[in-house]
Design a protein around this motif. Structure first.
Motif, PDB file in Angstrom:
ATOM      1  N   ARG A  68      -1.007   9.159  -2.064  1.00  0.00           N
ATOM      2  CA  ARG A  68      -0.005   9.025  -0.993  1.00  0.00           C
ATOM      3  C   ARG A  68      -0.291   9.973   0.175  1.00  0.00           C
TER       4      ARG A  68
ATOM      5  N   THR B 197       8.124   5.303  -1.684  1.00  0.00           N
ATOM      6  CA  THR B 197       7.315   5.514  -2.886  1.00  0.00           C
ATOM      7  C   THR B 197       7.244   6.998  -3.219  1.00  0.00           C
TER       8      THR B 197
ATOM      9  N   THR C 182       4.368   0.883  -5.743  1.00  0.00           N
ATOM     10  CA  THR C 182       3.776   0.774  -4.407  1.00  0.00           C
ATOM     11  C   THR C 182       3.646  -0.674  -3.991  1.00  0.00           C
TER      12      THR C 182
END
Length: 524
Positions: A129, A176, A439
């Protein structure tokens, strides 16, 4: 381990060995203890133990502020005299931006979001991420140059398409990350905070335009474009220090790094070996359930119900009428308000949204997800029909009281939206998705919402423009009618997921628990 008064009854002694060296049976026991701790932890205990997790979640949500700022800025510029003069054409003594160009420019962001949201799923799984976020922020800084130096609508359109492609990634990255770094006691607050970031972006855009709309030169619109560089500058300074998502590290088999990440996200008062054990156990359960990790797996038998919920609660935001927010200033001016009053109303419109989004945190903690979402949607539907009925009043344009009442109802509608289905939708689609495909599920839901948004972007300028249908508030009938269908679906399909760990939700969806039984379901 010494307990403070705030965290008494929360910590449980853990094993000093590395988690991947612990036998499966012991991991299961530690996971059970960690689950009990999650359920016992109050909001204030969670705030005391996880202030760093909260801070980094807020940091990753800065990208969503940019996502809210850009389309709102563009929609507000349609009512700005300098922008109308430089980019529009003369119509009945004043300048306007034609409906086809409004449609084209407005489609740049949702089209880009479809591709950006779906495309973000791959680098987020490959590189994590953190670094996906960093690369996207660099891209955002680049596309702002296009907006700033644009001298024609065609050049601006190219910038909106490229910009939307990048901005679409933030609506996948932020929820997320938020859902993966905070404990159960904070999950509803930090995921619903995403909605507040949209409101902040929209409010800042309208505030900037309200401050520059009297400028007669190109700086009336160039300055608002340039202000957007502030966010990439802030993010790029902080991103090297951000911890990676421990869930992503676990799926990559990097257990020691995952534990270090958990330590960076929490205070020393929590035993992260237990937390890690719970995450490993949840990952193992999803592996056994064959939840998968690809886009195709999002629609598999084990995940399809969860994906349906995520898509529907997010697209319902569009069906209920949220895309009218982007045209707030334009709507108010067409309704009969002066330019200054229209911009003042649009700023107040979003300021109410800011306050009610903050108030939604109290409701989410007290009442959960399902009742807030369903009741909120019912009220929004009623308000939309009232706006439509008012617009049918005879001699409408010569009755300023009705015009103001219609505008005030739209402000109330926005306040109710940001109190209910606006923030709660983010909580629901984060909680309804399995961790392995979170995701991808969020990306698919975001893309679906953007696709519906494209339809609305095409339709709204033709519905609202004076040289087209000129519906004004009669759009309330259109969105009110769509909301009725959404209300029926939500009543039968949106479950209550308050107070459930991800492992518990996995088990409940796998067992096919009925929607209205989720809240009281007991797990053996």
């Amino acid at each position: 381990m010494e307990k403070s008064e705030e965290t008494a009854g929360v910590e449980v002694p853990g094993n000093e060995d590395s988690i991947h060296d612990v036998p499966t049976k012991q991991i299961g026991e530690e996971a059970r203890l960690a689950t009990e701790i999650e359920h016992q932890m109050t909001f204030m205990q969670a705030v005391k133990i996880y202030p760093k997790a909260m801070g980094w979640s807020v940091f990753f949500s800065l990208g969503v502020i940019m996502t809210g700022f850009d389309p709102q800025l563009l929609g507000s510029l349609y009512a700005e005299p300098a922008f109308q003069r430089d980019f529009g054409y003369e119509y009945q003594g004043s300048y306007i931006i034609s409906a086809p160009w409004q449609t084209a420019l407005g489609m740049g962001n949702p089209i880009g979001q479809v591709l950006g949201a779906l495309g973000a799923g791959y680098p987020m799984e490959w590189y994590g991420r953190k670094w996906t976020f960093a690369v996207c922020v660099v891209g955002t800084a680049g596309f702002i140059f296009n907006q700033f130096f644009a001298k024609s609508l065609s050049t601006l359109l190219v910038g909106e398409l490229i910009g939307g492609l990048i901005l679409g990634t933030y609506t996948t990255i932020a929820p997320t990350y938020a859902s993966e770094v905070v404990p159960l006691g904070l999950r509803g607050y930090l995921t619903s905070y995403i909605n507040l970031c949209f409101v902040i972006g929209q409010l800042l855009a309208n505030g900037v335009i309200a401050g520059t709309q009297t400028i007669e030169t190109h700086w009336a619109y160039s300055a608002p474009f340039a202000i957007q560089w502030l966010w990439p500058a802030i993010i790029l300074i902080g991103i090297p220090f951000a911890p990676e998502s421990p869930w992503w590290l676990i799926r990559k088999g990097r257990m020691e790094e995952a534990e270090k990440s958990l330590n960076r996200l929490s205070s020393g008062e929590v035993d992260n070996k237990l937390v890690l054990a719970m995450m490993v156990e949840t990952d193992r359960l999803e592996y056994e359930m064959e939840t998968g990790s690809s886009y195709w797996d999002v629609f598999s038998k084990v995940n399809i119900r969860r994906t349906e919920i995520a898509i529907a609660v997010y697209t319902t935001q569009v069906f209920s009428g949220i895309y009218m927010v982007g045209y707030a200033a334009y709507f108010f001016s067409l309704a009969g308000l002066s330019t200054n009053h229209a911009f003042d109303m649009s700023v107040g419109f979003l300021a109410i949204g800011f306050i009610t989004t903050c108030c939604s945190w109290v409701l989410i903690n007290r009442y959960g997800r399902r009742p807030i979402y369903n009741c909120g949607l019912a009220v929004l539907t009623l308000i939309m029909f009232l706006i439509g009925i008012l617009d049918c009043s005879p001699n409408y344009l010569n009755r300023p009281g009705i015009i103001w009442a219609e505008c005030i109802l739209l402000i109330i509608w926005n306040g109710v939206f940001d109190l209910t289905i606006g923030p709660v939708a983010y909580v629901i689609f984060c909680e309804s998705s399995a961790t392995k495909v979170r995701t991808k599920t969020i990306a698919v839901a975001t893309a679906a919402q953007a696709l519906v948004g494209i339809v609305m972007t095409v339709a709204i300028p033709y519905m609202i423009n004076p040289d087209q249908a000129n519906w004004r508030g009669k759009m309330g009938f259109f969105f009110g009618g769509l909301s009725v269908f959404c209300m029926i679906w939500c009543y039968f399909r949106v479950p209550e997921m308050k107070g459930r760990t991800y492992e518990e939700l996995d088990l409940m969806f796998a067992r096919g628990v009925r929607t209205r039984e989720f809240g009281d379901y007991k797990i053996d």
